[in-house]
Design an enzyme around this catalytic site. Structure first.
Site, short mmCIF file in Angstrom:
data_model
loop_
_atom_site.label_atom_id
_atom_site.label_comp_id
_atom_site.label_asym_id
_atom_site.label_seq_id
_atom_site.Cartn_x
_atom_site.Cartn_y
_atom_site.Cartn_z
N HIS A 123 0.82 -1.22 0.00
CA HIS A 123 0.00 0.00 0.00
C HIS A 123 0.85 1.27 0.00
CE1 HIS A 123 -3.72 -2.32 1.74
NE2 HIS A 123 -3.62 -2.44 0.43
N ASN A 217 -2.77 -13.97 15.11
CA ASN A 217 -3.72 -12.86 15.35
C ASN A 217 -4.46 -13.17 16.65
OD1 ASN A 217 -5.97 -11.00 15.15
ND2 ASN A 217 -5.58 -10.90 12.95
#
Ligand code: OAD
Length: 257
Positions: A123, A217
């Protein structure tokens, strides 16, 4: 999804030791312990700023000054942050020849600050500003001061060279990331909610190409049941540190360095 017996961290270490050519895909969660808020979730940036108003190319073209309120906060927070143990651990795994590349959705530069050499910034990053009219590039630290909206030499408002919603992924990053996903032995997916396309497609591409997918996570995601071979509930710094320890000092069943 396999749990790796009673200890998924050992199962992940065994996969990394056996297959070695691992690639990491990281998201905002890996930088949370560096003090950078994630996007979604209770304290997330998108709880404070509606992404449709503050994070699309359309919003930037319509009211760049408003979008710069959010961007200024991001640049300031990232500017004060330092890498944490998870960034350092991935850098150590690269030096040990276990991880060969990091694909990151983050724009904070903390993987490079921790010493990772092959980092694919999916990104973009906050180090550069770009003019969306004449495409001139500037270093953020030379052109931007807090509280002001930076201008190009042509007079237009500059945009950080990051991907806003509605913008394509920079082609080299997309091509390299897909190649890494297609050819790695293990994909370590760390700290991403896997809700933003096309980054969230990379774990499936890796899996379909034969890689083992290990997800780290504290919260399960849409990948946990459908794609992850090993899901490790926990924070990035804790789990990556444990993986480095297991690979440096292998015990029977972990294989190792
Ligand atoms: P999100 O904010 O969507 O997700 C962050 C994830 O990190 C969540 O799944 C959390 O459970 C997890 N997490 C939180 N603390 C953690 C910790 N200490 N260790 C490990 N994981 C932790 O962030 P991303 O998935 O990165 O794109 O978001 C993807 C993209 O959406 C971003 O790159 C950004 C955003 O809109 C653009 O701006 C184009």
């Amino acid at each position: 999804m396999r749990g790796g017996g009673s200890d998924p961290v050992r199962e992940a270490a065994r996969l990394l030791a056996e297959r070695r050519n691992a690639v990491a895909l990281t998201g905002a969660g890996i930088s949370v312990e560096s003090g950078i808020p994630s996007f979604r979730g209770a304290q997330g940036l998108w709880g404070k700023y509606d992404p449709m108003e503050y994070a699309t190319l359309h919003a930037f073209m319509r009211s760049p000054g408003k979008v710069w309120e959010m961007l200024s906060e991001m640049i300031s927070v990232c500017g004060f942050a330092s890498p944490n143990a998870a960034h350092a651990g991935l850098s150590a795994l690269e030096k040990m020849g276990v991880v060969r590349a990091v694909i990151t959705q983050n724009v904070d530069g903390l993987h490079q600050a921790a010493g990772s050499r092959r980092v694919i910034e999916y990104h973009g990053n906050l180090d550069e500003l770009i003019c969306v009219y004449c495409w001139k590039l500037f270093e953020t630290r030379k052109r931007w001061v807090i509280g002001e909206v930076p201008l190009c030499d042509c007079g237009q408002i500059l945009k950080p060279n990051v991907v806003l919603f509605g913008e394509p992924i920079p082609w080299p990053a997309q091509e390299q990331a897909e190649e890494e996903a297609r050819t790695c032995g293990v994909l370590l997916v760390i700290g991403t909610s896997a809700q933003v396309s096309p980054a969230c497609d990379l774990p499936r591409i890796a899996k379909e190409s034969g890689a083992a997918v290990v997800e780290i996570n504290p919260e399960p995601t849409q990948l946990t049941r459908s794609v992850a071979d090993v899901y490790i509930p926990g924070t990035a710094s804790d789990i990556v540190t444990r993986l480095v320890g297991l690979l440096k000092h292998p015990s029977p069943g972990t294989g190792g360095h």
